[in-house]
Structure formats: structure tokens, C-alpha cells
Design a protein around this motif. Structure first.
Motif, PDB file in Angstrom:
ATOM      1  N   GLY A  16      -0.342  18.123  17.198  1.00 62.29           N
ATOM      2  CA  GLY A  16      -0.594  17.626  15.860  1.00 62.29           C
ATOM      3  C   GLY A  16      -0.537  16.113  15.853  1.00 62.29           C
ATOM      4  N   ALA A  17      -0.958  15.513  14.741  1.00 60.34           N
ATOM      5  CA  ALA A  17      -0.906  14.062  14.597  1.00 60.34           C
ATOM      6  C   ALA A  17      -0.579  13.713  13.155  1.00 60.34           C
ATOM      7  N   ILE A  18       0.287  12.710  12.986  1.00 59.46           N
ATOM      8  CA  ILE A  18       0.570  12.187  11.652  1.00 59.46           C
ATOM      9  C   ILE A  18      -0.437  11.088  11.365  1.00 59.46           C
ATOM     10  N   SER A  19      -1.166  11.240  10.275  1.00 65.06           N
ATOM     11  CA  SER A  19      -2.146  10.238   9.901  1.00 65.06           C
ATOM     12  C   SER A  19      -2.339  10.295   8.391  1.00 65.06           C
ATOM     13  N   SER A  20      -3.455   9.758   7.916  1.00 64.01           N
ATOM     14  CA  SER A  20      -3.725   9.719   6.483  1.00 64.01           C
ATOM     15  C   SER A  20      -4.776  10.754   6.106  1.00 64.01           C
TER      16      SER A  20
ATOM     17  N   LEU B 148       0.835  -1.205   0.000  1.00 64.72           N
ATOM     18  CA  LEU B 148       0.000   0.000   0.000  1.00 64.72           C
ATOM     19  C   LEU B 148       0.868   1.254   0.000  1.00 64.72           C
ATOM     20  N   PRO B 149       0.681   2.183  -0.950  1.00 65.65           N
ATOM     21  CA  PRO B 149       1.380   3.474  -0.887  1.00 65.65           C
ATOM     22  C   PRO B 149       0.946   4.241   0.371  1.00 65.65           C
ATOM     23  N   ILE B 150       1.904   4.886   1.022  1.00 66.30           N
ATOM     24  CA  ILE B 150       1.635   5.614   2.266  1.00 66.30           C
ATOM     25  C   ILE B 150       1.878   7.106   2.030  1.00 66.30           C
ATOM     26  N   ALA B 151       0.848   7.920   2.252  1.00 67.55           N
ATOM     27  CA  ALA B 151       0.969   9.372   2.094  1.00 67.55           C
ATOM     28  C   ALA B 151       0.558  10.038   3.398  1.00 67.55           C
ATOM     29  N   HIS B 152       1.539  10.384   4.228  1.00 69.36           N
ATOM     30  CA  HIS B 152       1.257  10.982   5.527  1.00 69.36           C
ATOM     31  C   HIS B 152       0.882  12.454   5.400  1.00 69.36           C
ATOM     32  N   VAL B 153      -0.029  12.881   6.272  1.00 68.40           N
ATOM     33  CA  VAL B 153      -0.348  14.306   6.413  1.00 68.40           C
ATOM     34  C   VAL B 153      -0.285  14.655   7.894  1.00 68.40           C
ATOM     35  N   LEU B 154      -0.086  15.933   8.171  1.00 63.55           N
ATOM     36  CA  LEU B 154      -0.040  16.425   9.548  1.00 63.55           C
ATOM     37  C   LEU B 154      -1.370  17.104   9.846  1.00 63.55           C
ATOM     38  N   LEU B 155      -2.099  16.577  10.819  1.00 62.92           N
ATOM     39  CA  LEU B 155      -3.419  17.083  11.180  1.00 62.92           C
ATOM     40  C   LEU B 155      -3.333  17.846  12.494  1.00 62.92           C
ATOM     41  N   SER B 156      -4.055  18.965  12.579  1.00 60.00           N
ATOM     42  CA  SER B 156      -4.028  19.757  13.801  1.00 60.00           C
ATOM     43  C   SER B 156      -5.074  20.859  13.735  1.00 60.00           C
ATOM     44  N   HIS B 157      -5.525  21.283  14.916  1.00 57.68           N
ATOM     45  CA  HIS B 157      -6.383  22.465  15.018  1.00 57.68           C
ATOM     46  C   HIS B 157      -5.552  23.735  15.203  1.00 57.68           C
ATOM     47  N   ALA B 158      -4.245  23.596  15.257  1.00 58.75           N
ATOM     48  CA  ALA B 158      -3.368  24.765  15.419  1.00 58.75           C
ATOM     49  C   ALA B 158      -3.459  25.662  14.186  1.00 58.75           C
ATOM     50  N   GLN B 159      -3.218  26.942  14.385  1.00 57.16           N
ATOM     51  CA  GLN B 159      -3.321  27.909  13.301  1.00 57.16           C
ATOM     52  C   GLN B 159      -2.130  27.861  12.356  1.00 57.16           C
TER      53      GLN B 159
ATOM     54  N   ASN C 135      -0.395   3.945  19.798  1.00 53.82           N
ATOM     55  CA  ASN C 135      -0.589   2.583  19.288  1.00 53.82           C
ATOM     56  C   ASN C 135      -0.942   2.551  17.813  1.00 53.82           C
ATOM     57  N   SER C 136      -1.499   3.635  17.278  1.00 56.13           N
ATOM     58  CA  SER C 136      -1.865   3.687  15.866  1.00 56.13           C
ATOM     59  C   SER C 136      -1.923   5.150  15.425  1.00 56.13           C
ATOM     60  N   THR C 137      -1.935   5.349  14.098  1.00 57.28           N
ATOM     61  CA  THR C 137      -2.038   6.711  13.572  1.00 57.28           C
ATOM     62  C   THR C 137      -3.395   7.310  13.876  1.00 57.28           C
ATOM     63  N   THR C 138      -4.422   6.488  14.040  1.00 62.91           N
ATOM     64  CA  THR C 138      -5.753   7.008  14.357  1.00 62.91           C
ATOM     65  C   THR C 138      -5.889   7.308  15.841  1.00 62.91           C
ATOM     66  N   GLU C 139      -5.313   6.490  16.696  1.00 64.67           N
ATOM     67  CA  GLU C 139      -5.350   6.786  18.136  1.00 64.67           C
ATOM     68  C   GLU C 139      -4.744   8.157  18.428  1.00 64.67           C
ATOM     69  N   ALA C 140      -3.762   8.542  17.631  1.00 64.12           N
ATOM     70  CA  ALA C 140      -3.118   9.845  17.813  1.00 64.12           C
ATOM     71  C   ALA C 140      -4.093  11.002  17.676  1.00 64.12           C
ATOM     72  N   LEU C 141      -5.147  10.809  16.911  1.00 61.66           N
ATOM     73  CA  LEU C 141      -6.103  11.892  16.654  1.00 61.66           C
ATOM     74  C   LEU C 141      -6.905  12.265  17.892  1.00 61.66           C
ATOM     75  N   GLN C 142      -6.963  11.357  18.859  1.00 59.26           N
ATOM     76  CA  GLN C 142      -7.744  11.617  20.071  1.00 59.26           C
ATOM     77  C   GLN C 142      -7.204  12.797  20.875  1.00 59.26           C
ATOM     78  N   HIS C 143      -5.948  13.159  20.654  1.00 58.76           N
ATOM     79  CA  HIS C 143      -5.330  14.244  21.414  1.00 58.76           C
ATOM     80  C   HIS C 143      -5.653  15.625  20.842  1.00 58.76           C
ATOM     81  N   LEU C 144      -6.102  15.682  19.619  1.00 57.12           N
ATOM     82  CA  LEU C 144      -6.177  16.973  18.930  1.00 57.12           C
ATOM     83  C   LEU C 144      -7.260  17.889  19.469  1.00 57.12           C
ATOM     84  N   GLU C 145      -8.387  17.341  19.879  1.00 56.97           N
ATOM     85  CA  GLU C 145      -9.497  18.191  20.307  1.00 56.97           C
ATOM     86  C   GLU C 145      -9.179  18.925  21.605  1.00 56.97           C
ATOM     87  N   ARG C 146      -8.497  18.248  22.523  1.00 51.50           N
ATOM     88  CA  ARG C 146      -8.223  18.866  23.828  1.00 51.50           C
ATOM     89  C   ARG C 146      -6.857  19.551  23.896  1.00 51.50           C
TER      90      ARG C 146
END
Length: 282
Positions: free
Chosen positions: A151-155, A89-100, A135-146
Motif C-alpha cells: 500500500g501507499a499513503i498519498s492524496s 494546506l490541509p492534508i487528507a491522507h488516503v491509503l492506496l493499494s490493489h490489495a483486496q 522520497n515523496s508520497t507519489t514515488e511510493a505509488l510506483q511500488h503498487l503495480e508490481r
């Protein structure tokens, strides 16, 4: 019967994307399927070994960071799993965040493999940021709201699933980043373009590794991968994982495996399988 497919979750991981690609193959054959996310790779593999699921889809190797050690270690420990298919599977990471902006980020979360695959990018653009494994790229997203400075590296797929803003894209250190996944079950697998093995060697025997490798060389069998992992018994003792080109019905491979038993302490055959190249739309 509905086939249950275990994978690393939560929803949005690259493992789930690979599992969906495999599910689509089964559905095209008229097979009903259901996906079951698990919080870790060991739990994903144990689910199949213990009969909770029929199939596991797990990452085994990345083109940037190399092998996924926990997958190899668990394959050695669990004697019942066989590789049915390999998915690339090709992997294309993006950086997700609510930061400005990037300048306001203080911490970035993701799976250790994803963090390692982007380390040069972070060294160049965000050297001050603390990198924290999850534990996973998706678990990392749980930190973004609070945590508004996190930031989190995910897809990109995960960004759309959870409606999260993309702060930066194309952050992998190398553009041709891809990950190989194994599709595993307890069914025997003897046909395909590749076969995967693992073996341990007698301790303190000079030239112990040379003899197994000569078994393949003498028969012109190409080894596409060879890697060592510690046995965890004693410092300096290793297990060897090998991928070879050919399947168990090939006469040269069959002969090699028979001779290999004489040169190894423990030999495990994880099965023969085909390799399928996916794309981001699979």
C-alpha cells in the motif's frame, strides 16, 4: 518571462498541490508559469539557489509531526533564499493499494512525514505492516503495480491522477492535519505579517540563548515558533530557527535585529512574508 516553479515530485505530491496554488496566484496576475518537479527537497531548493528555477515551494512544518528538518537545514546552508509567502494546506491522507483488503497488506510506502502522521492509525488497524519511507508520497505509488500486497499513503488527488483504488481514507492521526509550505526565491522580501530568522550562538557561554530571546521580549515582539537544530559541528551545539510576528520595516523588529547581532555568532534573516490559508480545491 515565464516563471519556473520547483517542487517535490513526481506529479501528485502535496508539494505540487501547494505549487499549483501559488501558480494560480501568479496566473491571476497575468504571469506565465511552468512547474518543475524534483526528486528531493534539497534538489528543489538547490534548483533556485543555482538559478535553474525562479521559485521553490517546499514543506517546512506539519501540524502533527512538526518541522521538516531537511528544509531548515538546507535554508541554513543556502544563503541566497528568501521566503516570499507561506501557504498552509490541509492534508487528507488516503491509503492506496490493489490489495483486496487491509488484512492482506504486508508493506506500506510513503514519505517519512506521511508515515509519521498516520502512525497511530497503523498501530491500531495494521500493526503487522512494515512501513518503508520513500522520497515523496507519489514515488511510493510506483511500488503498487508490481507488489499486490503493498500500500501507499498519498492524496486523493494522486489516486485520481494515477487511477488507483482507495483502500482506506481519513487515516491521519488527527483530523485537522495541515502543512505549511514556504515559497522561496532569491529576491529580497521585507514586507509581511511574519519574519523568519536563524542564528547560532557562541559555544560554552552561560545564558547564551536567554539574551536573544530577551531582545524580543523587551520589545513585546511575539515569537510564533522557536526550534533548535544541531549545528553538525559538535554534539550539544545548536542552531535556532525563529518565526516572529512583524516585518523588517517595523521599528521594533528592526531594532531587535540590530541588537540581536551582538548576541549571536551568525544571524540569518530569511525574509518577511504573508501567510495564506489554502483549501483542498486551491
Amino acid at each position: 518571462m515565464t516563471v519556473s516553479i520547483a517542487h517535490l515530485g513526481p506529479s501528485g505530491t502535496y508539494s505540487e498541490q501547494a505549487a499549483i496554488a501559488y501558480r494560480n496566484r501568479l496566473q491571476q496576475e497575468g504571469q506565465e508559469t511552468v512547474l518543475h518537479p524534483y526528486p528531493s527537497i534539497p534538489q528543489t531548493l538547490k534548483a533556485v539557489a543555482q538559478g535553474e528555477a525562479q521559485i521553490a515551494v517546499v514543506p517546512v512544518e506539519n501540524s502533527i509531526e512538526g518541522s521538516v528538518a531537511v528544509t531548515l537545514d538546507m535554508m541554513w546552508l543556502l544563503d541566497t533564499l528568501q521566503i516570499q509567502l507561506a501557504l498552509v494546506l490541509p492534508i487528507a491522507h488516503v491509503l492506496l493499494s490493489h490489495a483486496q483488503s487491509l488484512d492482506t497488506l504486508q508493506v506500506v510506502y510513503s514519505h517519512p512525514q506521511a508515515l509519521a502522521q498516520c502512525q497511530l492509525w497503523f498501530t491500531q488497524f495494521l500493526p503487522h505492516v512494515q512501513l518503508i519511507p520513500t522520497n515523496s508520497t507519489t514515488e511510493a505509488l510506483q511500488h503498487l503495480e508490481r507488489e499486490k500486497t503493498a500500500g501507499a499513503i498519498s492524496s486523493l488527488r494522486a489516486a485520481k491522477l494515477y487511477n488507483l483504488p482507495v483502500l482506506a481514507s481519513g487515516i491521519s492521526d488527527y483530523p485537522d492535519n495541515c502543512t505549511r509550505f514556504w515559497v522561496l526565491s532569491r529576491q529580497s522580501s521585507t514586507v509581511g505579517s511574519h519574519t523568519s530568522l536563524a542564528f547560532s550562538l557562541p559555544a560554552n557561554v552561560p545564558g547564551a540563548l536567554v539574551k536573544p530571546l530577551q531582545v524580543f521580549a523587551q520589545r513585546n515582539i511575539n515569537l510564533s515558533r522557536i526550534e533548535s537544530r544541531p549545528t553538525k559541528r559538535s554534539l550539544g551545539e545548536y542552531l535556532y530557527f525563529i518565526d516572529l510576528e512583524g516585518d523588517s520595516h517595523n521599528s521594533a523588529v528592526e531594532s531587535a535585529l540590530t541588537e540581536l547581532t551582538a548576541h549571536t555568532e551568525i544571524l540569518k534573516n530569511f525574509g518577511s512574508y504573508k501567510v495564506v490559508l489554502l483549501n483542498q480545491n486551491n
